[in-house]
Design a protein around this motif. Structure first.
Motif, short mmCIF file in Angstrom:
data_model
loop_
_atom_site.label_atom_id
_atom_site.label_comp_id
_atom_site.label_asym_id
_atom_site.label_seq_id
_atom_site.Cartn_x
_atom_site.Cartn_y
_atom_site.Cartn_z
N ALA A 1 27.61 3.65 25.60
CA ALA A 1 27.48 5.02 25.57
C ALA A 1 28.06 5.33 24.38
O ALA A 1 28.78 6.58 23.76
CB ALA A 1 28.08 5.40 26.53
N GLN A 2 29.13 4.89 24.55
CA GLN A 2 30.24 5.36 22.76
C GLN A 2 29.91 4.67 21.56
O GLN A 2 29.94 5.80 20.57
CB GLN A 2 31.59 4.43 23.17
CG GLN A 2 32.13 4.52 24.74
CD GLN A 2 33.64 3.94 24.99
OE1 GLN A 2 33.29 2.48 24.94
NE2 GLN A 2 34.47 4.07 25.47
N GLU B 1 26.99 5.22 20.85
CA GLU B 1 25.42 6.49 21.07
C GLU B 1 26.87 7.46 21.13
O GLU B 1 25.71 8.60 19.39
CB GLU B 1 24.94 6.86 22.27
CG GLU B 1 23.70 5.26 22.38
CD GLU B 1 22.73 5.53 21.42
OE1 GLU B 1 22.75 6.50 20.91
OE2 GLU B 1 22.30 4.34 21.53
N GLU B 2 27.71 7.50 21.06
CA GLU B 2 28.62 8.88 20.45
C GLU B 2 28.86 9.31 19.36
O GLU B 2 28.44 10.66 18.78
CB GLU B 2 29.65 9.45 22.04
CG GLU B 2 29.87 10.73 21.72
CD GLU B 2 31.70 11.11 22.56
OE1 GLU B 2 32.19 12.00 22.66
OE2 GLU B 2 32.01 10.13 23.30
N THR C 1 35.30 8.21 16.91
CA THR C 1 34.70 9.98 17.54
C THR C 1 35.80 10.45 17.94
O THR C 1 35.78 11.66 17.66
CB THR C 1 34.32 9.29 19.28
OG1 THR C 1 32.91 8.24 18.39
CG2 THR C 1 33.50 10.94 19.12
N SER D 1 36.35 13.85 16.08
CA SER D 1 35.88 15.44 16.52
C SER D 1 36.92 16.45 16.40
O SER D 1 38.11 16.07 16.62
CB SER D 1 35.76 14.84 18.32
OG SER D 1 35.54 13.65 18.03
#
Length: 252
Positions: A20-21, A23-24, A248, A252
């Motif tokens: 998931a990380q 994908e983020e 990320t 961000s």
């Protein structure tokens, strides 16, 4: 590999937080272009752990061959070859044309140069996130030392996640390729493009995943080996996910 066993292992890998990380981060670079300093950090940091992959695969292939030599020396080399196959592309060996082409590391550096990013910038530790170093060390160690079954699981997890990673990165970087290309960049004849390093991996990673799945099968005969394979796979996903999560957060 038995389909049900591979499916179970894939489920463990893809349900891990690390997936998931990844994908983020993929969503981030698909939504906007990276600024130059971010691009340098991204490439220097990925390059930091990429460097351990080709030699690590060679080391693990030898360890697998040695591991089977006493029990079945006629098949031991073939067992090691299932790992070695992943290194053929990394080392730029074209088995169809029987020639040496650019290694994957050279393709990576070619791309960086065409983006105006120097080798010195890639080696500058201030451009590399902290999480890249433990991932690089883990990669070095799991391929070369400790349980062979754990190394095989680690390798399989790396190949499976890389299959998704390079698709995400290629798609995201392609979206804003005009922002990353130098204005005076003059592609050579038969040039496959600025992002050839990423494109090539979108083609070869599925094959690497399949060949490494066969290696996992070699170590699936008993519960202890299966546990060690899973341990290796999860070790990769933990540090790999932390790496992408850190990038990320920084961007961000």
């Amino acid at each position: 590999m038995d389909g049900s066993y591979r499916g179970q292992l894939d489920e463990e890998i893809q349900s891990h937080l690390g997936w998931a990380q990844l994908e983020e981060f993929g969503a981030l670079i698909n939504n906007r272009a990276l600024k130059r300093d971010e691009l340098v950090t991204f490439l220097a940091s990925t390059g930091c752990f990429f460097k351990e992959i080709p030699g690590g695969i060679l080391a693990l292939a030898l360890r697998v061959s040695d591991d089977w030599m006493d029990d079945d020396h006629f098949d031991a080399v073939e067992n090691g070859a299932k790992i070695l196959y992943s290194a053929v592309d990394e080392y730029g060996i074209d088995t169809n044309l029987q020639i040496f082409t650019r290694t994957h590391h050279q393709l990576f550096l070619d791309m960086c140069k065409r983006m105006g990013i120097s080798k010195a910038e890639l080696f500058d530790k201030s451009n590399i996130i902290d999480e890249a170093w433990p991932l690089a060390k883990l990669t070095h160690d799991y391929y070369r030392t400790g349980s062979v079954a754990r190394g095989v699981g680690f390798h399989y997890s790396s190949e499976r996640s890389s299959d998704r990673e390079f698709v995400l990165c290629y798609e995201g970087l392609t979206k804003f390729v005009d922002r990353y290309t130098l204005k005076d960049d003059k592609p050579e004849e038969n040039d496959l493009g600025l992002l050839n390093f990423y494109y090539i991996h979108t083609l070869v990673e599925p094959m690497h995943g399949n060949s490494s799945a066969e290696s996992v099968q070699l170590y699936s005969s008993n519960p202890d080996n299966r546990r060690q394979v899973l341990d290796g796979a999860m070790a990769w996903m933990k540090y790999y996910g932390e790496f992408w999560a850190a990038l990320t957060r920084k961007f961000s």
